[in-house]
Design an enzyme around this catalytic site. Structure first.
Site, short mmCIF file in Angstrom:
data_model
loop_
_atom_site.label_atom_id
_atom_site.label_comp_id
_atom_site.label_asym_id
_atom_site.label_seq_id
_atom_site.Cartn_x
_atom_site.Cartn_y
_atom_site.Cartn_z
N HIS A 203 0.81 -1.21 0.00
CA HIS A 203 0.00 0.00 0.00
C HIS A 203 0.84 1.26 0.00
CE1 HIS A 203 -3.19 -2.89 0.62
NE2 HIS A 203 -3.91 -1.99 -0.03
N ARG A 310 -10.67 4.07 -1.20
CA ARG A 310 -10.14 3.23 -0.11
C ARG A 310 -10.42 3.95 1.21
NH1 ARG A 310 -5.88 1.86 -4.14
NH2 ARG A 310 -5.58 -0.40 -4.11
N ARG A 347 -15.48 1.81 -0.77
CA ARG A 347 -15.20 0.49 -0.20
C ARG A 347 -15.19 0.59 1.31
NH1 ARG A 347 -9.68 -2.56 -1.38
NH2 ARG A 347 -8.85 -0.95 -0.02
N ASN A 470 -4.60 -7.07 -6.79
CA ASN A 470 -3.43 -7.02 -5.89
C ASN A 470 -3.48 -8.17 -4.89
OD1 ASN A 470 -3.04 -4.61 -7.19
ND2 ASN A 470 -3.91 -3.37 -5.53
N ARG A 481 2.45 -9.49 -0.68
CA ARG A 481 2.64 -8.40 -1.65
C ARG A 481 3.54 -7.30 -1.11
NH1 ARG A 481 -3.50 -5.88 -1.51
NH2 ARG A 481 -2.61 -3.89 -2.15
N CYS A 518 -10.04 -3.23 -10.16
CA CYS A 518 -9.58 -2.03 -9.47
C CYS A 518 -8.20 -2.22 -8.85
CB CYS A 518 -10.59 -1.59 -8.40
SG CYS A 518 -10.77 -2.79 -7.08
C1 PEP Z 1 -6.72 -5.16 -4.53
O1 PEP Z 1 -6.48 -5.99 -3.66
O2 PEP Z 1 -6.45 -5.34 -5.73
C2 PEP Z 1 -7.32 -3.86 -4.18
C3 PEP Z 1 -7.72 -3.03 -5.11
O3 PEP Z 1 -7.41 -3.54 -2.86
P1 PEP Z 1 -6.17 -3.11 -1.97
O4 PEP Z 1 -5.00 -2.89 -2.89
O5 PEP Z 1 -6.54 -1.90 -1.23
O6 PEP Z 1 -5.97 -4.31 -1.09
MG MG Z 2 -7.35 -5.78 -1.70
#
Ligand code: PEP
Ligand code: MG
Length: 580
Positions: A203, A310, A347, A470, A481, A518
């Site tokens: 993030h 977010r 969200r 993601n 990640r 997204c």
């Molecule tokens: C994702 O997981 O692809 C997403 C858009 O949410 P975040 O990156 O905030 O976990």
């Molecule tokens: Mg996510």
């Protein structure tokens, strides 16, 4: 001597500037420029802070003496002497003036910059006793910062662009930055970022990308190798950081930087062009935002709505004081009004994993695998009162414009049922309070393989789907990640990942339910043609990526891409077909 540090490319472009090393514990120190005529006042603030701290220490020493415990605590007394000595040391307090007078840093920033310089000298000392004095040094600086916090600067920190008026660009080098820290630097003086840790879709990296300034994460030892004030080039495309570059290298990167600027200006021409493919398919380009104010950038980039707000960024870095319903309502309302009638997908809160509620909360307080723990909807369902407050706030915001409610990280039908029941309860509560509500569509994020494998269940309960690539990649491939050590295995083009994405799109399309992506894949121009070929017609990404993706769309013919996408799906190594 020139040194090149390799990391992960997270945000495109080139930044050239002097390094500002910021220790994790000093990230909340204000960083802004002052004007030359304000320098003496800032130096005076430092002087006063030092005098207060000296006075406090002397008082403690006196009381020890009066209590007769002076001799009983020789170590404490010696320590206080060390603190006094450090406070008088020219190395620390004298040199701070240079940062204020010559670099125009505000007092706190100047003090912490010099702390970094002196702390390194301590680190290099052979004598372990002297080396350990670094902690004392940090303590006295912390005390001075505390005093200065109480006595605000006469110079107001600029509300927005702290860059104004200064010519030397600065790049921030830190061991780690939490997403909340990154957000704090959104309106800051820095033109680039480097961190030692972090993955491409952590993030922190995501917020860096939303700022559209060059950034490299996972650069391992960068914060140790780079010294305060070094000249640094950040190549956000290649993921490298060049320290102390030669004039030839500087000239080369200066050229690349200008080329990037020209390209961006050229893309601006596409702003009002509708996103339609060569074969006439209309594509929806939406924006991902972290704060209501980002709606401005979304509109500027020509987004036709917000595909992912977010909301957790409203909850982070607040020392446990979560925003109440009213504060959230006002924030969502600002986003909705900011989008001027276009839909805003909000969200529900997704904290946990690499989005801790508190700044610098280290993972030891958490379970070993926080990404598999109490995160997102799991956290919300564990605290229904908090969740209901958020749901009510979102529902009320819909009175000001179209709102889509989006639920993250669902996997079980029991979670779906509980969520829907709470949404229903929130509706009833809002109705009972006679508060206005508009139409709200309800959507689910598909970001856990279990969800992607049970799409019919989701289609039965929700109005639309949004694929969070993601997390879908993270959970399909068992790759954290945020961990740079396994970043090379984080692969959006793994056949298993593509299969899950393709099936989700296909099933949603077959039922005529909207589906969007997204995750970061949506904003990656290397993926645009493939996603179009898989049938995707709605993409949500950082506003800064929209025009580049639109350019790809305008050059694409989906009737040809569909057949090609089938061969990609069937390939052992799809990357060989997709990445040119
Ligand atoms: C994702 O997981 O692809 C997403 C858009 O949410 P975040 O990156 O905030 O976990
Ligand atoms: Mg996510």
């Amino acid at each position: 001597m020139t040194v090149t540090v390799h990391g992960l490319a997270v945000s495109r472009g080139v930044a050239i500037g002097r390094a500002v090393i910021v220790a994790a514990t000093r990230l909340d120190v204000a960083h802004y420029f002052i004007t030359p005529d304000q320098a003496e006042a800032e130096i005076e603030r430092l002087r006063r802070a030092r005098a207060v701290v000296v006075e406090d220490i002397v008082k403690v020493q006196q009381s020890l003496h009066e209590l007769g415990s002076h001799d009983a605590h020789p170590e404490l007394n010696a320590l206080l002497d060390v603190h006094l000595m450090l406070l008088q040391d020219e190395q620390l307090t004298g040199a701070v003036k240079h940062w204020i007078r010559d670099r125009h840093y505000n007092a706190e920033w100047a003090l912490t910059s010099q702390l970094e310089v002196v702390a390194r000298q301590f680190d290099e000392m052979e004598d372990p006793y002297l080396r350990e004095r670094k902690a004392d040094l940090e303590q006295v600086v912390e005390r001075m910062l505390r005093v200065m916090r109480g006595v605000g600067s006469a110079v107001a920190a600029p509300a927005s662009d702290g860059r104004s008026g200064r010519e030397t660009p600065l790049v921030l080098i830190a061991h780690d930055l939490s997403p909340a820290d990154m957000l704090q630097f959104k309106q800051s003086v820095f033109t680039g970022f480097v961190t030692d840790v972090g993955g491409k879709t952590s993030h922190t990296a995501i917020v860096a990308r939303s700022m559209d300034i060059p950034a490299v994460v996972g650069a391992r030892s960068a914060s140790h190798l780079i010294q305060q004030d070094d000249w640094v080039i950040i190549d956000g495309d290649a993921g490298i950081v060049i320290v102390d570059p030669s004039p030839i290298v500087l000239a080369e990167y200066g050229f690349k930087q200008r080329q990037g600027e020209v390209e961006r200006e050229r893309l601006q021409r596409l702003k009002s062009t509708p996103a339609i493919t060569l074969d006439g398919q209309k594509i929806e380009l939406l924006a991902n935002i972290e704060q209501p104010e980002d709606a401005v950038a979304a509109l500027k980039a020509g987004a036709v709505g917000v595909g992912l707000f977010r909301s957790e960024f409203l909850f982070m870095g607040r020392n446990g004081q979560l925003p109440d319903e009213e504060e959230q309502y006002q924030a969502y309302r600002r986003a909705v009004e900011g989008m001027q009638g276009m839909p805003v997908t909000i969200r529900t809160v997704d904290v946990g994993a690499d989005k801790p509620l508190e700044r610098n909360v280290v993972r030891e307080n958490d379970y070993l695998n926080p990404a598999l723990g109490l995160r997102a909807i799991r956290w919300s369902l564990a605290d229904p009162a908090m969740f209901l407050a958020q749901l009510r706030a979102i529902l009320r915001a819909s009175a000001h414009g179209p709102v889509n409610l989006l639920i993250p990280m669902l996997a079980h039908v029991s979670e779906i049922r509980q969520t829907l029941a709470l949404v229903q309860r929130a509706r009833e509560q809002v109705a009972a309070a006679e508060q206005a509500v508009g139409e709200v569509r309800l959507g689910a994020m598909i970001e856990i393989p279990a969800a992607a494998l049970t799409i019919p269940v989701f289609l039965r309960h929700f109005d639309y789907l949004s694929i969070g690539t993601n997390d879908l990649i993270q959970y399909t491939l068992a790759i954290d990640r945020a961990d740079e050590a396994v970043a090379h295995l984080y692969d959006p083009l793994h056949p298993a990942v593509l299969r899950l994405i393709a099936d989700t799109i296909e099933q949603a399309n077959a039922q005529g339910k909207p589906v969007s992506v997204c995750g970061e894949m949506a904003g990656d121009v290397a993926m645009t043609r493939l996603l179009l070929g898989l049938g995707l017609r709605s993409f949500s990404m950082h506003p800064t990526q929209i025009l580049a993706v639109k350019q790809q769309i305008l050059r694409s013919d989906t009737s040809k891409l569909a057949a090609w996408a089938k061969t990609v799906l069937a390939a052992d190594d799809p990357a060989a077909l997709v990445v040119d």
